[in-house]
Design an enzyme around this catalytic site. Structure first.
Site, PDB file in Angstrom:
ATOM      1  NE  ARG A 101      45.342  45.090  38.244  1.00  0.00           N
ATOM      2  CZ  ARG A 101      44.035  45.303  38.193  1.00  0.00           C
ATOM      3  NH1 ARG A 101      43.572  46.426  37.708  1.00  0.00           N
ATOM      4  NH2 ARG A 101      43.201  44.396  38.629  1.00  0.00           N
ATOM      5  NE  ARG A 119      33.177  43.120  40.343  1.00  0.00           N
ATOM      6  CZ  ARG A 119      34.485  43.129  40.553  1.00  0.00           C
ATOM      7  NH1 ARG A 119      35.130  42.005  40.785  1.00  0.00           N
ATOM      8  NH2 ARG A 119      35.155  44.254  40.523  1.00  0.00           N
ATOM      9  CG  ASN A 146      45.782  49.450  36.920  1.00  0.00           C
ATOM     10  OD1 ASN A 146      45.285  48.788  35.990  1.00  0.00           O
ATOM     11  ND2 ASN A 146      45.282  49.448  38.133  1.00  0.00           N
ATOM     12  CG  LEU A 176      37.325  41.837  52.718  1.00  0.00           C
ATOM     13  CD1 LEU A 176      36.795  41.916  54.143  1.00  0.00           C
ATOM     14  CD2 LEU A 176      36.677  40.687  51.967  1.00  0.00           C
ATOM     15  CG  HIS A 209      41.794  41.034  44.294  1.00  0.00           C
ATOM     16  ND1 HIS A 209      40.572  40.687  44.819  1.00  0.00           N
ATOM     17  CD2 HIS A 209      41.629  42.270  43.776  1.00  0.00           C
ATOM     18  CE1 HIS A 209      39.708  41.666  44.616  1.00  0.00           C
ATOM     19  NE2 HIS A 209      40.324  42.642  43.968  1.00  0.00           N
ATOM     20  CD  GLU A 213      46.165  45.481  44.081  1.00  0.00           C
ATOM     21  OE1 GLU A 213      45.751  44.690  43.222  1.00  0.00           O
ATOM     22  OE2 GLU A 213      45.437  46.328  44.626  1.00  0.00           O
TER      23      GLU A 213
HETATM   24  P1  ADP Z   1      38.583  48.617  44.565  1.00  0.00           P
HETATM   25  O1  ADP Z   1      38.175  47.175  44.660  1.00  0.00           O
HETATM   26  O2  ADP Z   1      37.820  49.384  43.536  1.00  0.00           O
HETATM   27  O3  ADP Z   1      40.084  48.841  44.531  1.00  0.00           O
HETATM   28  P2  ADP Z   1      38.750  49.657  47.269  1.00  0.00           P
HETATM   29  O4  ADP Z   1      39.751  48.642  47.725  1.00  0.00           O
HETATM   30  O5  ADP Z   1      39.178  51.074  47.200  1.00  0.00           O
HETATM   31  O6  ADP Z   1      38.053  49.259  45.923  1.00  0.00           O
HETATM   32  O7  ADP Z   1      37.498  49.544  48.274  1.00  0.00           O
HETATM   33  C1  ADP Z   1      36.350  50.298  48.112  1.00  0.00           C
HETATM   34  C2  ADP Z   1      35.398  49.933  49.254  1.00  0.00           C
HETATM   35  O8  ADP Z   1      36.024  50.282  50.492  1.00  0.00           O
HETATM   36  C3  ADP Z   1      34.086  50.682  49.200  1.00  0.00           C
HETATM   37  O9  ADP Z   1      33.011  49.799  49.497  1.00  0.00           O
HETATM   38  C4  ADP Z   1      34.232  51.683  50.313  1.00  0.00           C
HETATM   39  O10 ADP Z   1      33.009  51.994  50.902  1.00  0.00           O
HETATM   40  C5  ADP Z   1      35.091  50.931  51.300  1.00  0.00           C
HETATM   41  N1  ADP Z   1      35.716  51.904  52.209  1.00  0.00           N
HETATM   42  C6  ADP Z   1      36.626  52.836  51.922  1.00  0.00           C
HETATM   43  N2  ADP Z   1      36.882  53.626  53.009  1.00  0.00           N
HETATM   44  C7  ADP Z   1      36.064  53.168  53.998  1.00  0.00           C
HETATM   45  C8  ADP Z   1      35.824  53.549  55.352  1.00  0.00           C
HETATM   46  N3  ADP Z   1      36.472  54.570  55.894  1.00  0.00           N
HETATM   47  N4  ADP Z   1      34.916  52.832  56.064  1.00  0.00           N
HETATM   48  C9  ADP Z   1      34.242  51.815  55.501  1.00  0.00           C
HETATM   49  N5  ADP Z   1      34.410  51.411  54.238  1.00  0.00           N
HETATM   50  C10 ADP Z   1      35.306  52.065  53.491  1.00  0.00           C
END
Ligand code: ADP
Length: 398
Positions: free
Chosen positions: A90, A240, A7, A208, A179, A383
């Site tokens: 990717r 964003r 990636n 999300l 995504h 992914e």
């Molecule tokens: P990306 O889109 O960069 O791949 P991720 O899928 O890793 O991001 O998601 C990151 C988000 O997930 C952040 O907002 C983070 O706060 C949230 N997150 C990760 N672990 C937790 C948790 N234990 N409780 C609440 N939110 C979480």
């Protein structure tokens, strides 16, 4: 069979080495700060690690170093790269050219690079990593898996913008969606665990994370998604802004005296949860601040929840029904409060969740009540694994 999943971005190259026998990750890492100075983080399944500053003037040096890390020294997990059957990449933007996973040739790399205008931060980095891989492992097949490919089934009435038609033809301005690999992975998994054919299900998949998108899947195909021409559209995200009135963009740019690049940065890096709360882009911080009474953090959380609810309602309407909702991504998998708030007061759509069952993090679990008409699932995404599976399928066809 062993597959290397890559990636690559403009200045980083993340990788996972996957043993397809049991789909386990043998080693993974990140070559970071390419073109700046260089840093390697590498970790094997047995826990051996490398943290090292390196010289990565280009993606080629980074690729050479990751090959070295995988094959030599204390962190070696394979004897030579001959054990690697293929490399799966990717790719963020495949536009209308790439509707499915594709075997990489020189011509394909050029085409991916030419799409860089539509994904300035990503596609050129993908192409550079592919050239580096071709140079260092000339005999290993490479495969490209596109984030946009899953959404190429979206009908034209849904992917068009209301700009003059000629600009769609000339500049390819339209919704592409992103995504796709994640939405494809979790919807396939859902069908498997429900023991149904995905073609018979109406599903809304909510990915999300820092970036978030919601996708409607009907007849096994994406029929609409919230991200658009770029990953800026749709729900409020970490930094964003999500969907806004385009006139607000020109108005704000005028007020601040922003040029195009400055406005782009404002919308992509300074907005969203961060911009609203003034505190953090991280949903954990937003939740903690909200629980301790911070009004703007609560507003940021409420805006995200509101957007997700609205999109679920919209997609249930266009599908004329709904069988299942999926939560995935960092927030979807780990934030019970977000899931609970989204699913509260959704009985009219047939959505009812069990709050106690929902109170967990990071596993595959059904959170809807037995009498809920719509099943609600938390499904951890993967992914890299889907890229490895696609890559294997392509080389098996050769
Ligand atoms: P990306 O889109 O960069 O791949 P991720 O899928 O890793 O991001 O998601 C990151 C988000 O997930 C952040 O907002 C983070 O706060 C949230 N997150 C990760 N672990 C937790 C948790 N234990 N409780 C609440 N939110 C979480």
């Amino acid at each position: 069979m062993i597959i290397l999943v890559v990636n690559a971005g403009s200045s980083s190259l993340k990788y996972q080495l996957i043993d397809m026998k049991d789909e386990s990750v043998i080693a993974k890492g990140n070559c970071d700060r390419i073109g700046i100075d260089g840093h390697l983080s590498h970790k094997t399944a047995s826990g051996a690690t490398i943290e090292e500053d390196c010289a990565f003037p280009t993606h080629a040096e980074a690729f050479e170093r990751l090959v070295q890390a995988l094959t030599t020294g204390e962190c070696a997990v394979i004897k030579s790269m001959d054990e690697v059957s293929a490399v799966g990449h990717r790719v963020v933007q495949g536009a209308e050219i790439f509707t499915k996973t594709t075997l990489v040739t020189d011509e394909i790399i050029d085409k991916i690079d030419q799409l860089r205008e539509l994904a300035p931060v990503h596609n050129h980095g993908h192409a550079l990593a592919m050239w580096a891989c071709r140079k260092i492992l000339p005999d290993v097949p490479q495969v490209a898996v596109f984030d946009t490919a899953f959404h190429q089934t979206i009908p034209q009435k849904a992917f068009m913008y209301g700009f003059p038609y000629e600009d769609y033809e000339t500049y390819h301005v339209r919704k592409y969606g992103f995504h796709g690999t994640s939405h494809r992975f979790v919807t396939a998994k859902l069908a498997e665990i429900m023991g149904k054919d995905l073609k018979d299900l109406k599903v809304i998949s909510c990915h999300l994370g820092n970036g978030s998108s919601i996708t409607a899947v009907q007849n096994g195909q994406s029929i609409d998604t919230t991200m658009g021409f770029t990953p800026l559209d749709g729900v409020l995200m970490g930094t964003r802004c999500g969907a806004v009135d385009p006139s607000a963009v020109t108005y704000v740019a005028g007020k601040h005296g922003f040029d195009v690049a400055q406005m782009d940065s404002y919308m992509n890096k300074k907005s969203g949860l961060l911009g609203i709360s003034g505190k953090s882009s991280d949903f954990r911080d937003i939740t903690a601040a909200s629980e301790s009474g911070d009004k703007r953090a609560t507003l940021a959380k409420d805006m995200l929840v509101y957007d997700i609810k609205k999109d679920i309602g919209a997609y249930a309407a266009i599908m004329n029904g709904l069988d299942a909702v999926i939560f995935t991504g960092g927030i979807g998998e780990n934030a019970p409060n977000c899931r609970e708030e989204v699913c509260t007061n959704m009985e009219y759509l047939g959505i009812k969740i069990d709050k106690e069952v929902n109170d967990f993090k990071g596993q595959l679990r059904k959170i809807s009540t037995p009498d809920s008409k719509v099943e609600v699932w938390v499904i951890p995404t993967n992914e890299e694994l889907l890229i490895a599976r696609d890559t294997l399928a392509i080389i098996n066809q050769k």
